[in-house]
Design an enzyme around this catalytic site. Structure first.
Site, PDB file in Angstrom:
ATOM      1  N   HIS A  63      -4.304  -9.137  -0.527  1.00  0.00           N
ATOM      2  CA  HIS A  63      -4.605  -8.143   0.510  1.00  0.00           C
ATOM      3  C   HIS A  63      -6.068  -7.727   0.383  1.00  0.00           C
ATOM      4  O   HIS A  63      -6.770  -8.142  -0.543  1.00  0.00           O
ATOM      5  CB  HIS A  63      -3.661  -6.947   0.417  1.00  0.00           C
ATOM      6  CG  HIS A  63      -3.782  -6.134  -0.836  1.00  0.00           C
ATOM      7  ND1 HIS A  63      -3.466  -6.626  -2.083  1.00  0.00           N
ATOM      8  CD2 HIS A  63      -4.183  -4.846  -1.041  1.00  0.00           C
ATOM      9  CE1 HIS A  63      -3.650  -5.679  -2.992  1.00  0.00           C
ATOM     10  NE2 HIS A  63      -4.098  -4.596  -2.382  1.00  0.00           N
ATOM     11  N   ASP A  67     -10.320  -3.574  -4.705  1.00  0.00           N
ATOM     12  CA  ASP A  67     -10.112  -4.016  -6.092  1.00  0.00           C
ATOM     13  C   ASP A  67      -9.531  -5.424  -6.176  1.00  0.00           C
ATOM     14  O   ASP A  67      -9.372  -5.966  -7.271  1.00  0.00           O
ATOM     15  CB  ASP A  67      -9.227  -3.021  -6.855  1.00  0.00           C
ATOM     16  CG  ASP A  67      -7.858  -2.813  -6.231  1.00  0.00           C
ATOM     17  OD1 ASP A  67      -7.776  -2.732  -4.997  1.00  0.00           O
ATOM     18  OD2 ASP A  67      -6.863  -2.707  -6.979  1.00  0.00           O
ATOM     19  N   HIS A  68      -9.272  -6.026  -5.021  1.00  0.00           N
ATOM     20  CA  HIS A  68      -8.755  -7.396  -4.993  1.00  0.00           C
ATOM     21  C   HIS A  68      -9.721  -8.390  -4.353  1.00  0.00           C
ATOM     22  O   HIS A  68      -9.480  -9.594  -4.431  1.00  0.00           O
ATOM     23  CB  HIS A  68      -7.414  -7.437  -4.259  1.00  0.00           C
ATOM     24  CG  HIS A  68      -6.319  -6.707  -4.962  1.00  0.00           C
ATOM     25  ND1 HIS A  68      -5.308  -7.340  -5.648  1.00  0.00           N
ATOM     26  CD2 HIS A  68      -6.088  -5.372  -5.113  1.00  0.00           C
ATOM     27  CE1 HIS A  68      -4.496  -6.433  -6.180  1.00  0.00           C
ATOM     28  NE2 HIS A  68      -4.951  -5.231  -5.865  1.00  0.00           N
ATOM     29  N   HIS A 270      -1.639  -5.169 -13.154  1.00  0.00           N
ATOM     30  CA  HIS A 270      -2.053  -4.086 -12.246  1.00  0.00           C
ATOM     31  C   HIS A 270      -1.640  -2.732 -12.831  1.00  0.00           C
ATOM     32  O   HIS A 270      -0.931  -1.943 -12.219  1.00  0.00           O
ATOM     33  CB  HIS A 270      -1.444  -4.292 -10.853  1.00  0.00           C
ATOM     34  CG  HIS A 270      -2.198  -3.597  -9.761  1.00  0.00           C
ATOM     35  ND1 HIS A 270      -1.886  -2.330  -9.322  1.00  0.00           N
ATOM     36  CD2 HIS A 270      -3.254  -3.995  -9.005  1.00  0.00           C
ATOM     37  CE1 HIS A 270      -2.705  -1.982  -8.340  1.00  0.00           C
ATOM     38  NE2 HIS A 270      -3.551  -2.983  -8.131  1.00  0.00           N
TER      39      HIS A 270
END
Length: 307
Positions: A63, A67-68, A270
């Protein structure tokens, strides 16, 4: 096949955990690496591992939260300077193409290899070749978020050399033809079917890597009978209300998915920065109480995927 966890934190980096990125090393299987998510400083984390950017052939984004993805433009640019000339494909939700194109354009970054961007608009198979296929489903997060199910196709069984010797078949090119499943006529008139001289197939492995998500049916479906499930565990069990409010999962919820989906092994990642130091041991204990075969990922830790 081996996991290398490049970032195992949630939201923002902490002293012990960088933000999300996972490398799936497929060096023996196909001579390459697949990357799942690419948070800020991923390429710096890579420097401390055996991962080689030029060997990365696919990047799967779950997504578009920062942070990704914030490490993606830098990694794509640096790959050119590190000998990367082979094609690279990025998969992700709608918007990933715009993000990459704007970042590269504004920074005048020019990649020197074929770069393909595939935006996922429907659930289902997003990639397939002779070795693997990758299936995706939408998860339950605040924005569109996908989980990935990586299925290794069954591997052909070995050629039964001893059986051929017993049949007085001499080694040579004929062995390859039989291994390819051909029907071969020998000089003495005998006809051999290659299928009769091939052992049982070796079952392929199944890996499930989920993006950020609440406990949901899609997670269980993607994880069904997986050899390894990588599931987020942003919150401890006691913080279930917060997990729900922020569209995340707890340790116990991740373990329940693993149990219900009949997976062999669960790896938690995570992890919120609120859980510092040895507090991760309590998170692990909570999950193990539900699903015994649970491990917790740490930055730069590797996990082989056994057959």
């Amino acid at each position: 096949m081996e996991f290398v966890f490049l970032g195992t934190g949630a939201g923002v980096p902490s002293k012990g955990r960088n933000v999300s990125a996972i490398a799936l090393q497929l060096l023996e299987e196909r001579g390459g690496t697949w990357l799942f998510d690419c948070g800020e400083a991923t390429q710096h984390q890579i420097l401390h591992t055996s991962v080689r950017p030029r060997r990365i052939e696919k990047i799967f984004i779950t997504h578009l939260h920062g942070d990704h993805i914030f490490g993606l433009p830098g990694l794509l640019g640096s790959r050119s300077f590190q000998g990367g000339t082979t094609p690279l494909t990025v998969y992700g939700p709608k918007g990933i193409e715009q993000f990459i194109e704007v970042a590269l354009s504004v920074s005048t970054t020019h990649v020197k290899y074929p770069l393909e961007i595939v935006e996922i608009t429907e659930e289902g198979i997003v990639f397939e070749d002779k070795q693997f296929y990758v299936e995706t489903k939408r998860l339950s997060h605040g924005i569109e978020c996908f989980g990935y199910r990586i299925v290794e196709k069954d591997i052909q069984g070995p050629l039964l050399v001893e059986k051929l010797r017993e049949a007085n078949v001499k080694p040579g090119p004929i062995f390859k033809r039989l291994k390819d499943g051909e029907i071969v006529e020998l000089e003495d008139g005998r006809v051999l079917d290659g299928k009769d001289f091939i052992g049982p197939p070796q079952k392929g492995r199944i890996i499930t890597i989920l993006g950020d998500t609440r406990y949901c049916d899609a997670s269980r479906i993607l994880a069904q009978d997986a050899d390894v499930l990588v599931h987020e565990a942003t919150f401890a069990a006691a913080d279930q209300t917060q997990a729900h409010d922020y569209f995340h999962s707890t340790t116990e919820q991740a373990a329940r998915i693993a149990l219900e989906a009949n997976v062999k092994r669960l790896i938690l990642t995570h992890i919120s920065s609120r859980y510092q130091g040895d507090m991760y041991k309590e998170l692990l204990r909570e999950a193990k109480a539900v699903f015994a075969h649970t491990e917790i990922a740490m930055d730069l830790k590797s996990f082989p995927v056994e057959r």
